[in-house]
Structures are given as structure tokens and as C-alpha cells.
Design a protein around this motif. Sequence first.
Motif, PDB file in Angstrom:
ATOM      1  N   ARG A 225       7.364 -55.517 -51.182  1.00  0.00           N
ATOM      2  CA  ARG A 225       7.171 -56.947 -50.958  1.00  0.00           C
ATOM      3  C   ARG A 225       8.344 -57.782 -51.386  1.00  0.00           C
ATOM      4  NH1 ARG A 225       2.329 -60.883 -51.666  1.00  0.00           N
ATOM      5  NH2 ARG A 225       4.067 -62.345 -51.672  1.00  0.00           N
ATOM      6  N   VAL A 226       8.947 -57.410 -52.527  1.00  0.00           N
ATOM      7  CA  VAL A 226       9.934 -58.312 -53.104  1.00  0.00           C
ATOM      8  C   VAL A 226      11.348 -57.760 -53.181  1.00  0.00           C
ATOM      9  CG1 VAL A 226       8.356 -59.686 -54.466  1.00  0.00           C
ATOM     10  CG2 VAL A 226       9.191 -57.561 -55.406  1.00  0.00           C
ATOM     11  N   ALA A 227      11.478 -56.414 -53.165  1.00  0.00           N
ATOM     12  CA  ALA A 227      12.809 -55.858 -53.416  1.00  0.00           C
ATOM     13  C   ALA A 227      13.680 -55.876 -52.163  1.00  0.00           C
ATOM     14  CB  ALA A 227      12.683 -54.442 -53.943  1.00  0.00           C
ATOM     15  N   HIS A 228      14.934 -56.284 -52.353  1.00  0.00           N
ATOM     16  CA  HIS A 228      15.886 -56.169 -51.240  1.00  0.00           C
ATOM     17  C   HIS A 228      16.325 -54.728 -51.080  1.00  0.00           C
ATOM     18  CE1 HIS A 228      16.488 -60.415 -52.708  1.00  0.00           C
ATOM     19  NE2 HIS A 228      16.108 -60.577 -51.457  1.00  0.00           N
ATOM     20  N   ARG A 229      16.559 -54.092 -52.231  1.00  0.00           N
ATOM     21  CA  ARG A 229      16.958 -52.689 -52.193  1.00  0.00           C
ATOM     22  C   ARG A 229      16.050 -51.876 -53.091  1.00  0.00           C
ATOM     23  NH1 ARG A 229      21.982 -51.273 -54.182  1.00  0.00           N
ATOM     24  NH2 ARG A 229      22.049 -53.175 -55.404  1.00  0.00           N
ATOM     25  N   VAL A 230      15.899 -50.600 -52.771  1.00  0.00           N
ATOM     26  CA  VAL A 230      15.061 -49.700 -53.549  1.00  0.00           C
ATOM     27  C   VAL A 230      15.887 -48.508 -53.995  1.00  0.00           C
ATOM     28  CG1 VAL A 230      13.063 -48.150 -53.500  1.00  0.00           C
ATOM     29  CG2 VAL A 230      12.971 -50.312 -52.299  1.00  0.00           C
ATOM     30  N   ALA A 231      15.716 -48.105 -55.243  1.00  0.00           N
ATOM     31  CA  ALA A 231      16.315 -46.871 -55.727  1.00  0.00           C
ATOM     32  C   ALA A 231      15.186 -45.977 -56.204  1.00  0.00           C
ATOM     33  CB  ALA A 231      17.294 -47.152 -56.865  1.00  0.00           C
ATOM     34  N   VAL A 232      15.090 -44.784 -55.639  1.00  0.00           N
ATOM     35  CA  VAL A 232      14.008 -43.880 -56.012  1.00  0.00           C
ATOM     36  C   VAL A 232      14.504 -42.963 -57.118  1.00  0.00           C
ATOM     37  CG1 VAL A 232      12.446 -42.067 -55.238  1.00  0.00           C
ATOM     38  CG2 VAL A 232      13.007 -43.983 -53.730  1.00  0.00           C
ATOM     39  N   MET A 233      13.788 -42.969 -58.240  1.00  0.00           N
ATOM     40  CA  MET A 233      14.197 -42.170 -59.380  1.00  0.00           C
ATOM     41  C   MET A 233      13.304 -40.957 -59.502  1.00  0.00           C
ATOM     42  SD  MET A 233      15.435 -43.648 -62.933  1.00  0.00           S
ATOM     43  CE  MET A 233      16.336 -42.635 -64.085  1.00  0.00           C
ATOM     44  N   TYR A 234      13.936 -39.828 -59.734  1.00  0.00           N
ATOM     45  CA  TYR A 234      13.173 -38.591 -59.897  1.00  0.00           C
ATOM     46  C   TYR A 234      13.890 -37.732 -60.920  1.00  0.00           C
ATOM     47  CZ  TYR A 234      10.734 -34.268 -58.798  1.00  0.00           C
ATOM     48  OH  TYR A 234       9.999 -33.108 -58.895  1.00  0.00           O
ATOM     49  N   ASP A 235      13.191 -37.330 -61.948  1.00  0.00           N
ATOM     50  CA  ASP A 235      13.749 -36.440 -62.948  1.00  0.00           C
ATOM     51  C   ASP A 235      15.096 -36.927 -63.491  1.00  0.00           C
ATOM     52  OD1 ASP A 235      13.776 -34.278 -64.582  1.00  0.00           O
ATOM     53  OD2 ASP A 235      14.596 -32.906 -63.093  1.00  0.00           O
ATOM     54  N   GLY A 236      15.159 -38.229 -63.808  1.00  0.00           N
ATOM     55  CA  GLY A 236      16.356 -38.753 -64.454  1.00  0.00           C
ATOM     56  C   GLY A 236      17.506 -39.096 -63.539  1.00  0.00           C
ATOM     57  N   GLN A 237      17.301 -38.963 -62.240  1.00  0.00           N
ATOM     58  CA  GLN A 237      18.392 -39.283 -61.318  1.00  0.00           C
ATOM     59  C   GLN A 237      17.889 -40.194 -60.205  1.00  0.00           C
ATOM     60  OE1 GLN A 237      19.426 -35.166 -60.501  1.00  0.00           O
ATOM     61  NE2 GLN A 237      21.489 -35.590 -61.271  1.00  0.00           N
ATOM     62  N   LEU A 238      18.804 -41.007 -59.659  1.00  0.00           N
ATOM     63  CA  LEU A 238      18.448 -41.794 -58.481  1.00  0.00           C
ATOM     64  C   LEU A 238      18.679 -40.898 -57.269  1.00  0.00           C
ATOM     65  CD1 LEU A 238      19.929 -45.328 -59.235  1.00  0.00           C
ATOM     66  CD2 LEU A 238      17.658 -44.417 -59.716  1.00  0.00           C
ATOM     67  N   VAL A 239      17.588 -40.494 -56.628  1.00  0.00           N
ATOM     68  CA  VAL A 239      17.741 -39.548 -55.522  1.00  0.00           C
ATOM     69  C   VAL A 239      17.999 -40.255 -54.204  1.00  0.00           C
ATOM     70  CG1 VAL A 239      16.423 -37.683 -56.568  1.00  0.00           C
ATOM     71  CG2 VAL A 239      15.245 -39.424 -55.235  1.00  0.00           C
ATOM     72  N   GLU A 240      17.637 -41.523 -54.119  1.00  0.00           N
ATOM     73  CA  GLU A 240      17.837 -42.228 -52.864  1.00  0.00           C
ATOM     74  C   GLU A 240      17.935 -43.720 -53.152  1.00  0.00           C
ATOM     75  OE1 GLU A 240      15.180 -40.972 -49.863  1.00  0.00           O
ATOM     76  OE2 GLU A 240      16.000 -42.277 -48.323  1.00  0.00           O
ATOM     77  N   THR A 241      18.959 -44.348 -52.628  1.00  0.00           N
ATOM     78  CA  THR A 241      19.122 -45.783 -52.821  1.00  0.00           C
ATOM     79  C   THR A 241      19.451 -46.410 -51.475  1.00  0.00           C
ATOM     80  OG1 THR A 241      20.076 -45.346 -54.989  1.00  0.00           O
ATOM     81  CG2 THR A 241      20.336 -47.564 -54.129  1.00  0.00           C
ATOM     82  N   GLY A 242      18.874 -47.560 -51.212  1.00  0.00           N
ATOM     83  CA  GLY A 242      19.207 -48.206 -49.947  1.00  0.00           C
ATOM     84  C   GLY A 242      18.373 -49.452 -49.743  1.00  0.00           C
ATOM     85  N   ARG A 243      18.578 -50.101 -48.604  1.00  0.00           N
ATOM     86  CA  ARG A 243      17.796 -51.288 -48.304  1.00  0.00           C
ATOM     87  C   ARG A 243      16.329 -50.903 -48.146  1.00  0.00           C
ATOM     88  NH1 ARG A 243      19.399 -55.715 -46.627  1.00  0.00           N
ATOM     89  NH2 ARG A 243      18.001 -55.766 -44.835  1.00  0.00           N
TER      90      ARG A 243
END
Lengths: 555, 346
Positions: A225-243
Motif C-alpha cells: 500500500r505504501v512502499a515505493h520499493r520493497v526489499a525482501v529479507m531472508y536469513d540475514g540477506q536482502l534476496v530481492e529489491t525493487g519497485r
Amino acid sequence: MNGSVVFGDSAAAVTVRNLRVGFGSAEPVVRGVSFAVAPGECLAIVGESGSGKSVTARSLLGLAGTNARVSADRLELGGQSVLGLAGRAWQARRGKDVGLVLQDALVSLDPLRPIGREIADSLRLHTTLGAAGRARRVLELLDAVGLPEPELQVRKLSGQLSGGERQRALIAAAIALNPPLLIADEPTTALDVTVQAQILALLEQITGAGTAVLLISHDLAVVSRVAHRVAVMYDGQLVETGRTPEVLGSPQQEQTRRMVAAIPGDKPRGTRLSPSDGPDTPSGLTATGDSRAEVSPESTVVLEAIGLSKSFRRQDGTRQLAVDDVSFALHRGSTLGIVGESGSGKTTTARLLLALLAPDHGEVRVFGEPWSTTSEKTRRGLRASVGAIYQDALGSFDPRWSVAEILTDALHLRHERGAPHTTARLTSLLDEVGLAPTVLPRRPLELSGGQRQRVGIARALAGRPEILICDEPVSSLDVTVQAQVLDLLDDVQRERGLSLIFISHDLGVVQHVSDHIAIMRDGRIVEMGPAERVFAAPQHPYSAQLLAAVPRLRA
Amino acid sequence: MAEPVAAAGHPGPGPDLPDQGTVSALARRPAALGIFARVFPRLAARLAGAVFVLWMVATITFFAVRLIPGDPAQAVLGGPGSQASPEALAAVSAQYGFDQPVIVQYFAQLGRLATGDLGRSYALNMDVGPLVLSQLGGTLLLAVLALALAWLLALALATWSTRGGKVAARVGSSLEIVAAALPHFWLATSLIVVFSIGLGVLPPISTGDVAGLVLPVLTLAVPLAGFLGQIMRESLLVALESPFVLSARARGESERGVRWVHALRHASLPAISLSGWAFGSLISGAVVVETIFARPGLGRTLLNAVTLRDVPVVIGVVMIVAVAYISMTLLTDAASRLVDPRLRLT
């Protein structure tokens, strides 16, 4: 996966490169995280519990913990490095350069101090404003976060405010000095959906005013709803970042895909939410379509509530009607979902159905027999056919008992502990809920949240019930675990032909599991009907409002 | 297309503000009447409770003293050693009503207590009321000073041992356990050996001045400080870990501020509630301490009265102690309400 992040951007409110955080001598829990947030931008870090997202957020304030080892190539707030800051130097930046909003303001604001004092704290610590100046600014802030009648509110304690009001007060405290960066760690997790929608709107407004917002959440739908970008965190790392639309619309990574798929939302009844090859999936079950018996008006009613009312005495002596003239019927093999916000009377209804509370008026009937009106002695014979699953599985177990003891007790086999046929019963029960016999000697505290809830379900199934009353059974679980537990409930319902009462505040979950749905507000059922109809064309204005407030993936 | 009611737009008053009606209703009620209406029932209930406690105390004491072997008339006539004639004993029994059935004596005693008459001492030939009141001041002074010192020591120990660092934490908790386990008589004797006999800086018996107060107060305060310190450290640690402290730190609050503005207030709450109980234990400790330090006070009076089977004095002392204890409980209640504004809401 950090290609979209521009480094060396001195305009960014926060720049993090290769952040690593560990505790003591253990393996780092944050392993090489990099991101930046620009003014007026909202970046969401999404992950399940234990993924390291909160530790990442707290490292930006130098509050990861006393025994935390924090290292990074770059860690900058407003272009200035905060690496290696300590003591007073950090204190001078917190609140001024970065604000923090935590989950549930009931415990995140000091319960002994009026909210006005809490909000004025940053002003007292970082400005030379006098008491009168601070008081004026506090009123402005309360007004800005949308709390009506600020003059009345400043003297109140957080416990005197509603959930939404105190979350607004907490936000006011965090933005008191207009920090360029606001970190919101699960800011809406404890809130009802309609209130959540308002708080999200407020965060959007703050972002719109030019503040960089770092949103930490486990809930992809909230974030979308609110985020321009999302970073998915898994096991201490950002596995995917993007709009946001891209990450949620076409997730590239396995973990992201799994999280997106696990959101129940409007996925049709009977669709599996978790990958069927998952380690936790019960063996021997196939994920075919909906093979449940059709619910026809003539089918047997197994549980019936007739005009149930229950009131409680409040502290000031007046009585509050918690459940007000509630009637419904549960048909064999079907699921009735009961939804409502906190305080709507859902849990009281569950307790009335379980005959743990006696109604003031009305009656509960099980298989057409008297249930709430009869004596506990007569009920005891029937109790085995009405099972219950609770939200807080951990709290519903004796912490000193092992899984074997919990289930042996539920099977009424305490006098035959360790006998071969007892062990066989335990193993088959565990197999049914997708647990290996290796959990038998373990105690509830040693199990994960999902395993605990599976044990809770196994315990409920032990008495061979025909009716299961589930009170918020998945509310404390991560979304992928929630998906597995929902699938499990679906499987056992089909296998055993169970009839379910499914109580939840989460409309998405209820929509996914229910044949019929009842929407409760202030103790009353305001709308009841087939799930598809209620969700497609709500008749009551409150239902419409509730449905509109549900965060949906906006990919 | 209809706009959803609360989904978007202004964060205005929504369904999360159910108490607006109540607020304005409260504001309209005259404040004075409101306070009276709220405070009076609670006060009345408290008073009724206090009267009930006093009645129970009087009853238990009355029957308990009866378990001491010997003839009460003998006590009146100079104790077990006196060679009183049977006629004298019979006359005293008739005069004091010892020849009446126990139940009659009990109600007669209750009747006197209800009118505030504590009776006359058998052994000292004086009214119990003035006797007990004259001894009350010394004991109260001792107990109040010990309580205050115990609080100071406990606060210092708790704040120091939670400063961080494993050594401080371990030393702190060991000190607390040792202090809490010290028996009064042993501590008193040790203090006398070290400070009076060894160093010769403080008097071994009470002299009536400040120097004479130091050792008795220390004797009572140290074990209590260990006990209170344990509770305070525990709740201080909980408070320091709580989300509102994290919020305060995130606003830039200093370590000192976190403690003084937030955590210590939370940590003091359980210790305040226990102080009422602690006061009771201090008064019973005073029996030992006053005897060892030869200090006049209720404790010594009570001990002497029990030895002489002086029933009116025993009951008088116990009643006064009960009144002090009840007052102290009321005080700790008031202190709790002062520190914890949530208690003032209901």
C-alpha cells in the motif's frame, strides 16, 4: 540484487552498504545488507520472523544491543557516517536525525507517563524550547498526526487511548523534531484493519511531506500500500529489491514467490497456499480441488447458536454487552468464518460455543441436543466431539509437558503411557498433522510456532471431534507458516468431514477458508451469508468498510 | 463510485475512537462530586476492612494469650513467684472477671476495646493506653529509619548491579542473597563486636542519641535491603528491556535519563507494594533488636508482657502494631497510586 540502489548519493537520508550484525560469537544474523532511502521515499524491508529485519533497523539507530557486533562499509544518516559512534554522540543523533516507531504503542510508550510528556521528550533532549514552547509543539504534533482534541489527549496515559490513537501518539513522538528518516518497525501489526488503513495513510502522508520512511513488516499486503520499493529479507540477506509493483507482480526469487503465494486473500477455497513438496506437508495427502460435501439447506446442522447474549461487568459497575443476540447454524462438513475487529465479541462467542461460559440468554445446541443448558456432567460425554484450537498454542500447553505427554493426556491414555499401542496412536496423530515422531520428547518451548500450532491441532483431533472451534488459529504465525497450517486444517477437515467455526480478525484468511461468513461488530452479527456473496457484494455498510480496509497486494 | 469509508484519505476520527462520548460525559459532571463519588466508596470499604482486621487481631490475641500456662490472677499478684493466698487470688479473679466463662470475658474485652479502653496492666499497675503510646515513638522511629535506609541501599545496589557487566550483576545478586538471609540477632551481635568492642566508635546499647540509633537501624535495614534489592533489580531489568525504553533511547534519551525518567519508576512499584509487609516484619524484628540493644520500645514491652502474662499489655501492643501496620498499608497504597497513574483511573 542491489542493482537498483544508487550508492554515493549524498542526498539519501540513509545509506547502508554491506551491513553485518552478529551477537556474541554466533554467526551474524545480518549478512551484508545494502540499501539507501531517498527523502520522500518509502522503502519496505519485508521478511519473516528471524530474518534479521528488526536488527537491521535498530542498527541504524545504534540500538542493536549491547553485545551486538555491527560492521559496514558505509552506514550514513543524512550523508554523515554514524559508524563507530558511541554514547553521547549517538544520543545526539537519535530522535533528531532518525525517529523510530515500534509495534503496539501500549508497550512502546511508557505506560506510567502521559503521552504529552513522552512526545515532549525529544524536544526536551534536543532543543532549547521552554516548557510552554514544548507544550505548544506537542499540541501541533498531535494535530498533525490526526488526534482530535489534542488538549484533552496530552494528559492521557497510553492505556487510556485506543490502539489507533496511541499509535498516532507514538508516531507524533518519533517525528517531533522532523527527522529526515523515520523507521517504522511493524507499525500496524497490533491494529485492526480499519485502524491499520488509517495509520498507513498517515505514514503515506509523512512520506509525502518529504521524510524518508523505512518500513519494516512481515506483511507484504500492508507494504504494497505504501512502499515505493520493497526489499525482501531472508536469513540475514536482502534476496530481492525493487519497485513494489515489480517485486510483488513478478517475484524473481524463490523466497519472494513463496511469500506472495502464501497470502490467502481471495485465492479460492481449497487452493493450496504452501508448496506441496514442502518439508512440513503431511504425507499421503493429495492437493486436489474442493471435494467437500456441498452445503445444502437440508444438510445436518451440527452446532447451533440461538439468540446468544452475554454481558460482563465493567470496572465502573456498568454492564457491557459482549455478545448480543447472536444466532447461526453450522452445517456438517462446512466452515463458518466469524470475523470482526478486537472487542467485537468473537472470542466470547467461541467461549460460549465451547460452553466455557454460560450465556445470559439464548442457547447452544450440539447435534440438536442441549449443550449450554445442560450440566457439565452431561456435557462431558459430548466434549470429545467439540474440539478447540487457540491462537496462543504455547500458552495453551503445560510448559513442563512434552509433546508425548500433551497428546497422551488428550487421548485419555495417561494410564497406558509408553505402551506400544499408545505410541502407535501418537505417531499416527502426529503424521496426520505433518509432524515426525521425533518431536514427541520435546517440550512446547523447543518447537517453532508452526510446529506448536500443529501439536495444538493434533491435540484437538485426539478426541475424534466432529466440530472444531478455531479461535485465531494462525494469527501469531508467519505468512508462509500460516499458509501451511491453513492447508493442514483444510486437509483434516476433508479427511475427517469436520465442521469448523473459524474465528479471525483477518478477512483474507477467513475468506480463504470459509463457506459461510458472519461479520461481527459490537457483539452483533451485522451480516451473514455465503462467503463469495459477502465478499463480492457486502450488504451492510460496516462489512463494506471492513472489506475496503483490508490491505491487498497492489501489484 | 463510492469512496470506501475509512480506507484512504484523512486520518480523521474513525472507528478507533469509541470513547469520545465518554470523555465529554465526564467533562460535564461536576468535578468535586465526581471525586467524592469515586473516593468515598473506596474509603468506606477500606475502613470496614481495617475494623475487621482489628477485630480479628483482638480475637486471635485474646485466645492466644490464654494458651500461656498459669493463673492470670497469679500474674496480677506479682507473677508466678509470689506467695499469694487463695483468698487473695479469688478476690482478684472476681475483680477482673477471671471467674467468668471465657466467652463472657471475650465480649467484655471487645466492648472495652470498642470504646478505646485498653485496660490496666496487671503487672505495672498503670493504664495500658498511655504505656503503649509512650513506647510507640521509639519503635516507629526505628522502623521508619530502617525502611528508609533499606530503600536507599536497595536502590543503590539495584542500579549499580544493572549498569551492565556480568561481574557487577553477579556481585550484586550475591550481596542481596547474603543480606536477605542474615538473621537479626546474628547481625546485631556482629555489628556490636565490630563497631563497639573492636573499633569502639558506636555504643553497644541505646544511648538515646543519634549514635545509639545507628547499629539498631543497620541491623533491621540490611536484611530488608537485600530483599527489596532483589525485587528491584529483577523489575529494573524487565523495564530496561521493554519496548518503551527502546522508544526512549531512540528519541536520544541518555542512560541516566532512561533510568530516572522511565525504568526506576517501574522498578519501584513492586517494592512499594511490599513495603507495607516489610514494615510489619520490621516491627517484629524490633522485638529482637530492642532487646539486644537494650532500647526502650514496643518490642521490649511486648516481650516483658508476654513473660509476665500481662494480657492487657500484650493485647494493647498488638492492637497498636496492627493499627500502625494498617496505616502503613494505606500509605503504600497511596504511594503506589502516586507513582502509577494507571491506578488512579479506576
